[in-house]
Write an enzyme that holds these catalytic residues in place. Structure first.
Site, short mmCIF file in Angstrom:
data_model
loop_
_atom_site.label_atom_id
_atom_site.label_comp_id
_atom_site.label_asym_id
_atom_site.label_seq_id
_atom_site.Cartn_x
_atom_site.Cartn_y
_atom_site.Cartn_z
N TYR A 264 0.80 -11.07 4.47
CA TYR A 264 1.45 -12.26 5.04
C TYR A 264 2.82 -11.97 5.62
O TYR A 264 3.53 -12.90 6.01
CB TYR A 264 1.68 -13.33 3.97
N CYS B 77 -2.66 5.83 1.18
CA CYS B 77 -2.71 6.36 2.55
C CYS B 77 -2.98 5.27 3.57
O CYS B 77 -4.04 5.25 4.21
CB CYS B 77 -3.84 7.39 2.66
#
Ligand SMILES: *Cc1c(COP(=O)(O)O)cnc(C)c1O
Length: 425
Positions: free
Chosen positions: A316, A355
Site C-alpha cells: 500500500y 530477493c
C-alpha cells in the site's frame, strides 16, 4: 493511547523492556500491548455511549485468539469475513449475536456455518448472495437477519486498493439498486432484511466521508421505512484512521462528534467495525539489523524481518515509523513521523532479506546511526501485520508476544522448520 515509550533511552512496551523480549523470545517478533487494545476499544465504546452502539472489532486486522478473548470479555462484537474468522470468534467465546459477516464471496459452507452459529447480521453484497442465503436459511428452518451493503459512492481519497465505497467497486449495491433489492426480497420469510451496511474502505483520515455517507443513506432508510420495511440498524463499517504518524488520525471522540448527532433519535442501532484504529498502535514488529551495506550512494540496513512478515509498505505504500530500540538521549524520538528532524541522523533504507526489490520497510529514511545487531522497532504494526504474513521464501512465521503490565508471554509460537512442511506429506 500507545504503550510503546522510551524510558532512559530504551523502548518499553508497557512495563517490559523490548531488549528483554528480544533476549527471551528472539527476533524478529510481533509485540503487542494488551492495555492499548483495551484502551482503544473502551474509547470507542464511550465515544458512542449516547446512542445504542455495537462495536464489532474487525478480526482480520489482528486475529490472535488470545486477543479476541480479552476483547470479547470487554464487550466487543466481531466483524468477520470468512468461515475461519467465525471459527476464531466461536473459540474466543464471542457473543454470536454481536457478529456481523461481510464478504463478497461467502460459500454455501460458510453461510451454513454462520446460520447455525446464530450470528447477528449477514452483510449482503449482492442479490445472488441474498437468494442463496434465503435458500439455505429455509432449508434449515432458520430465521436470520441481514444488512444490505450499500455503496454510498463516497471517495475517501486513499489508495485505490483500499477504497471500497465508490460506485465502481465490487462491494455492495448502489442506492437505487438497494430500493429494488428491498422490494424484491424484503419479504421472504427466512431472511429479515432489516439493516443497511456501508463500509468505505480504509485509510480515510477525516470524518467527512462518514458524514457524507450517512447523509446519503438516511434518506434511503426513510424511503424504505415508508415502504413498510423495518430498518433497525445502520452498520457504518470500519476504516477509521489510526495514528501511523503522530497527530494524523482523528480520535474516536472526533469521529463520534461528527456521527452521533446525525443518528440521534433515528431509532437505529449503530454498528461499527473498527480494525486498525484498535489494533495498529497496539503492536510493533521487532527486528534485528543483520548487515549494513553501502550500495552506490545509498546505505541499507538489512534486517531479519521481511516483506513476508509485514507487507504493508510495498503493498500500500504504507508509512511505518522505525526507530532503534536503544538510543542516546538526544535521539529519543519526539514524534512518529517521516520528517522527524534530529541532528546526527543518517539517511538509510531499511530492507528485508528477500530477493525482491519490493522487500523494504522504509526508503531514504533518517535514522540514528545503526550497526549490525542493533534492534529496530517498526511501529504501528499491530493491524494487517501478522495477519497478512506468509511463509514466502520458506521463512517460518514470527511469534506473537503479548505484554500485559510487567508480563510478556508468547501467544503464538514462532514456527519451526518442521511446521513449514508438516501438511505436505
Ligand atoms: C477490513 C474491514 C473492516 C476494518 O477496516 P479497518 O480499516 O481496519 O478499520 C471493517 N469492515 C469490513 C467489512 C472490512 O472488510
Amino acid at each position: 493511547m500507545d504503550a510503546f515509550n522510551y524510558k532512559n533511552g530504551e523502548l518499553y512496551c508497557e512495563d517490559v523492556a523490548i531488549t528483554e523480549i528480544a533476549e527471551k523470545f528472539g527476533t524478529a517478533a510481533y509485540v503487542y500491548s494488551k492495555a492499548t487494545f483495551l484502551d482503544h476499544l473502551d474509547k470507542i465504546q464511550k465515544a458512542y455511549a449516547d446512542i445504542e452502539t455495537v462495536v464489532c472489532y474487525s478480526i482480520k486486522a489482528c486475529s490472535n485468539i488470545n486477543i479476541l478473548k480479552f476483547l470479547a470479555q470487554a464487550g466487543s462484537g466481531f466483524d468477520i469475513v470468512s468461515g475461519g474468522e467465525l471459527f476464531r470468534a466461536k473459540q474466543a467465546g464471542a457473543d454470536m449475536s454481536k457478529i456481523v459477516y461481510a464478504g463478497v464471496g461467502k460459500t454455501d459452507k460458510e453461510l451454513s456455518e454462520a446460520i447455525e452459529a446464530g450470528i447477528g447480521y449477514f452483510n449482503i453484497e449482492s442479490e445472488a448472495e441474498l437468494e442463496n442465503l434465503v435458500k439455505l436459511a429455509k432449508s434449515k428452518n432458520a430465521q436470520v437477519k441481514a444488512a444490505l451493503r450499500v455503496n454510498p459512492d463516497v471517495d475517501p481519497k486513499t489508495h485505490t486498493y483500499i477504497t471500497t465505497g465508490k460506485k465502481e467497486s465490487k462491494f455492495g449495491v448502489d442506492i437505487e439498486r438497494a430500493q429494488r433489492v428491498f422490494s424484491q426480497y424484503g419479504d421472504n420469510g427466512s431472511v429479515s432484511l432489516c439493516a443497511i451496511h456501508i463500509h468505505l474502505g480504509s485509510g480515510g483520515n477525516t470524518i467527512d466521508p462518514y458524514v457524507e455517507a450517512i447523509e446519503k443513506i438516511l434518506p434511503l432508510i426513510d424511503a424504505l421505512r415508508e415502504q413498510g420495511h423495518s430498518i433497525e440498524a445502520l452498520d457504518i463499517g470500519g476504516g477509521y484512521g489510526a495514528d501511523y504518524v503522530t497527530g494524523y488520525g482523528p480520535s474516536a471522540a472526533d469521529y463520534a462528534a461528527g456521527i452521533v448527532p446525525l443518528l440521534k433519535d433515528k431509532g437505529l442501532k449503530l454498528i461499527l467495525e473498527p480494525g486498525k484504529s484498535i489494533a495498529a498502535n497496539a503492536g510493533i514488529l521487532l527486528t534485528e539489523v543483520q548487515y549494513i551495506k553501502q550500495g552506490g550512494n545509498k546505505k541499507f540496513a538489512i534486517v531479519d524481518a521481511g516483506m513476508n512478515d509485514l507487507i504493508r509498505p510495498p503493498l500500500y505504500g504504507a508509512f511505518h515509523f522505525i526507530w532503534p530500540v536503544k538510543v542516546d538521549d538526544r535521539f529519543v524520538p519526539t514524534a512518529k513521523k517521516e520528517d522527524l528532524e534530529i541532528d546526527g541522523c543518517e539517511t538509510i533504507d531499511v530492507v528485508g532479506p528477500i530477493c525482491e526489490g519490493s522487500d523494504f520497510f522504509a526508503q531514504n529514511r533518517d535514522l540514528p546511526p545503526v550497526k549490525r545487531k542493533d534492534l529496530l522497532s517498526i511501529f504501528t504494526a499491530g493491524a494487517y501485520g501478522y495477519t497478512m504474513s506468509s511463509n514466502y521464501n520458506s521463512r517460518p512465521m514470527l511469534p506473537e508476544i503479548l505484554v500485559d503490565g510487567d508480563k510478556a508471554e508468547v501467544i503464538r509460537k514462532r514456527q519451526s522448520y518442521e511446521n513449514l512442511i508438516e501438511l505436505e506429506r
